[in-house]
Design a protein around this motif. Structure first.
Motif, short mmCIF file in Angstrom:
data_model
loop_
_atom_site.label_atom_id
_atom_site.label_comp_id
_atom_site.label_asym_id
_atom_site.label_seq_id
_atom_site.Cartn_x
_atom_site.Cartn_y
_atom_site.Cartn_z
N GLN A 146 -74.89 58.26 9.50
CA GLN A 146 -75.35 59.78 9.16
C GLN A 146 -75.31 59.92 7.85
OE1 GLN A 146 -72.89 58.92 11.73
NE2 GLN A 146 -74.33 59.66 13.22
N ALA A 147 -74.89 59.07 6.83
CA ALA A 147 -75.15 59.45 5.48
C ALA A 147 -74.75 57.85 4.56
CB ALA A 147 -74.01 60.11 4.82
N PHE A 148 -75.61 57.90 3.54
CA PHE A 148 -75.47 56.79 2.77
C PHE A 148 -74.96 57.06 1.35
CE2 PHE A 148 -78.91 55.77 5.78
CZ PHE A 148 -78.75 54.56 6.04
N VAL A 149 -74.19 56.22 0.75
CA VAL A 149 -73.82 56.58 -0.63
C VAL A 149 -73.80 55.48 -1.49
CG1 VAL A 149 -72.10 58.19 0.21
CG2 VAL A 149 -71.20 55.84 0.20
N ARG A 150 -73.83 55.69 -2.69
CA ARG A 150 -73.97 54.45 -3.77
C ARG A 150 -72.89 54.55 -4.43
NH1 ARG A 150 -79.55 55.27 -6.54
NH2 ARG A 150 -79.18 57.63 -6.18
N ILE A 151 -72.29 53.48 -4.96
CA ILE A 151 -71.17 53.41 -5.86
C ILE A 151 -71.46 53.00 -7.31
CG2 ILE A 151 -68.89 51.89 -6.60
CD1 ILE A 151 -68.73 51.15 -3.63
N ALA A 152 -71.39 53.95 -8.21
CA ALA A 152 -71.51 53.56 -9.63
C ALA A 152 -71.17 52.29 -10.11
CB ALA A 152 -71.19 54.90 -10.45
N GLN A 153 -72.13 51.70 -10.84
CA GLN A 153 -71.58 50.39 -11.23
C GLN A 153 -72.40 50.38 -12.81
OE1 GLN A 153 -72.39 48.16 -7.11
NE2 GLN A 153 -72.14 46.93 -8.63
N PRO A 154 -71.75 50.77 -13.54
CA PRO A 154 -72.51 50.94 -15.06
C PRO A 154 -72.55 49.59 -15.79
CG PRO A 154 -70.41 52.20 -15.23
CD PRO A 154 -70.66 51.86 -13.55
N GLY A 155 -71.49 48.73 -15.23
CA GLY A 155 -71.68 47.44 -15.93
C GLY A 155 -72.84 46.57 -15.50
N GLY A 156 -73.40 46.75 -14.49
CA GLY A 156 -74.93 46.16 -14.25
C GLY A 156 -74.67 45.04 -12.99
N GLU A 157 -73.39 44.90 -12.40
CA GLU A 157 -73.32 43.94 -11.46
C GLU A 157 -74.28 44.20 -10.29
OE1 GLU A 157 -71.78 40.98 -11.62
OE2 GLU A 157 -71.34 41.25 -13.62
N GLU A 158 -74.68 43.28 -9.69
CA GLU A 158 -75.79 43.36 -8.68
C GLU A 158 -74.96 43.81 -7.26
OE1 GLU A 158 -78.64 40.88 -5.54
OE2 GLU A 158 -77.69 39.94 -7.43
N SER A 159 -73.63 43.47 -7.17
CA SER A 159 -72.97 44.01 -5.94
C SER A 159 -71.66 44.03 -6.16
CB SER A 159 -73.42 43.38 -4.49
OG SER A 159 -73.16 41.98 -4.75
N LEU A 160 -70.57 44.49 -5.20
CA LEU A 160 -69.23 44.22 -5.33
C LEU A 160 -68.68 43.54 -4.12
CD1 LEU A 160 -68.16 47.96 -6.00
CD2 LEU A 160 -68.11 46.11 -7.48
N ASN A 161 -67.65 42.94 -4.25
CA ASN A 161 -67.00 42.32 -3.03
C ASN A 161 -66.74 43.28 -2.15
OD1 ASN A 161 -63.95 41.94 -2.09
ND2 ASN A 161 -64.97 39.98 -1.94
N VAL A 162 -66.82 43.10 -0.82
CA VAL A 162 -66.75 43.98 0.16
C VAL A 162 -65.35 44.71 0.12
CG1 VAL A 162 -66.31 42.48 2.10
CG2 VAL A 162 -67.18 44.56 2.86
N GLY A 163 -64.30 43.77 -0.05
CA GLY A 163 -62.96 44.19 -0.20
C GLY A 163 -62.69 45.52 -1.22
#
Length: 257
Positions: free
Chosen positions: A225-242
């Motif tokens: 129903q919705a998508f959200v983005r997590i701000a990552q100003p450090g520029g990493e490609e992705s976060l660990n899922v935990g």
């Protein structure tokens, strides 16, 4: 009243063999209908939730150090030589005690419960960490799709640190089973949706956490129903899922304050 302990001195005793299987085999709990809790912390977490084990197991040295709450915790108490207790546990530093509990009956999904959906997560540490975050931030139900690490496996239990006992855990689900949920599905995305810190998050909701490598399946992406983005100003490609789960679940909890 303290129960008189039963001393078991043989490594080949049927109970010792069962304990070893429960402690070291990730899916033995499904076949045997029982779960092994390794160590003092998990055992006390169970008692703190008002639940009781079927069997309390102590090493000989652990028995001498145990307090009254633990000694009186179960209708059956077993005492093992330290060497046999060490052979049971899957830990490098064997604990002084453990509990055997009956595997809870498989519950149905509660349609309106605040939920975390685990989409084929493989790493037991990630799964246990997400269970801890779910319990901490007010999510009461975890729905694990087929292919997700076994929720009651020894490694997930240790990583969960007692969160299991405060959650409704439903595993082995197919995608179509999630149609029961009436809460909106929220999915994190690196390229679409509102920034998490600006989003108006619904409550209750179901956060979907996807496979460590493949992410959320296309089937669930289409149902979101919705998508959200997590701000990552450090520029990493992705976060660990935990880590991503902890951020998202905390955001939901904070939005309710």
């Amino acid at each position: 009243m303290t129960v008189e302990p039963q001393d078991i001195l043989s490594r080949d005793n049927p109970l010792v063999k069962e304990l070893r299987a429960l402690a070291q085999d990730n899916t033995a709990y499904r076949r045997r209908g029982r779960v092994w809790l390794d160590g003092d912390h998990l055992c006390r977490a169970l008692l703190a939730r008002g639940q009781r084990p079927a069997i309390a197991v102590f090493s000989a040295s652990g028995w001498l150090r145990a307090d009254a709450e633990l000694l009186r915790s179960a209708p059956r108490v077993v005492r093992l030589p330290d060497a046999i207790m060490a052979s049971v546990s899957g830990l490098e530093s064997p604990p002084a005690m453990g509990f055997v509990i009956d595997l809870p009956d498989a519950p149905d999904l509660q349609p309106d419960a605040p939920t975390v959906v685990l989409d084929r997560l493989q790493d037991a540490g990630n799964v246990g960490s997400i269970l801890r975050s779910a319990a901490a931030f007010g999510f009461t139900q975890v729905a694990a799709l087929k292919g997700t690490a076994a929720l009651w496996s020894p490694k997930v239990l240790r990583a969960g640190m007692g969160a299991h006992f405060g959650l409704r855990l439903v595993e082995g689900l197919a995608f179509e089973d999630l149609a029961t949920l009436r809460v909106p599905l929220l999915v994190t995305s690196s390229h679409q949706g509102e920034w998490l810190h600006r989003a108006a998050l619904p409550w209750p909701c179901a956060w979907v956490m996807g496979h460590e490598g493949q992410g959320v399946s296309e089937t669930l992406m289409q149902r979101a129903q919705a998508f959200v983005r997590i701000a990552q100003p450090g520029g990493e490609e992705s976060l660990n899922v935990g880590a991503a789960a902890a951020i998202c679940l905390h955001a939901s909890a904070a939005a309710r304050l």
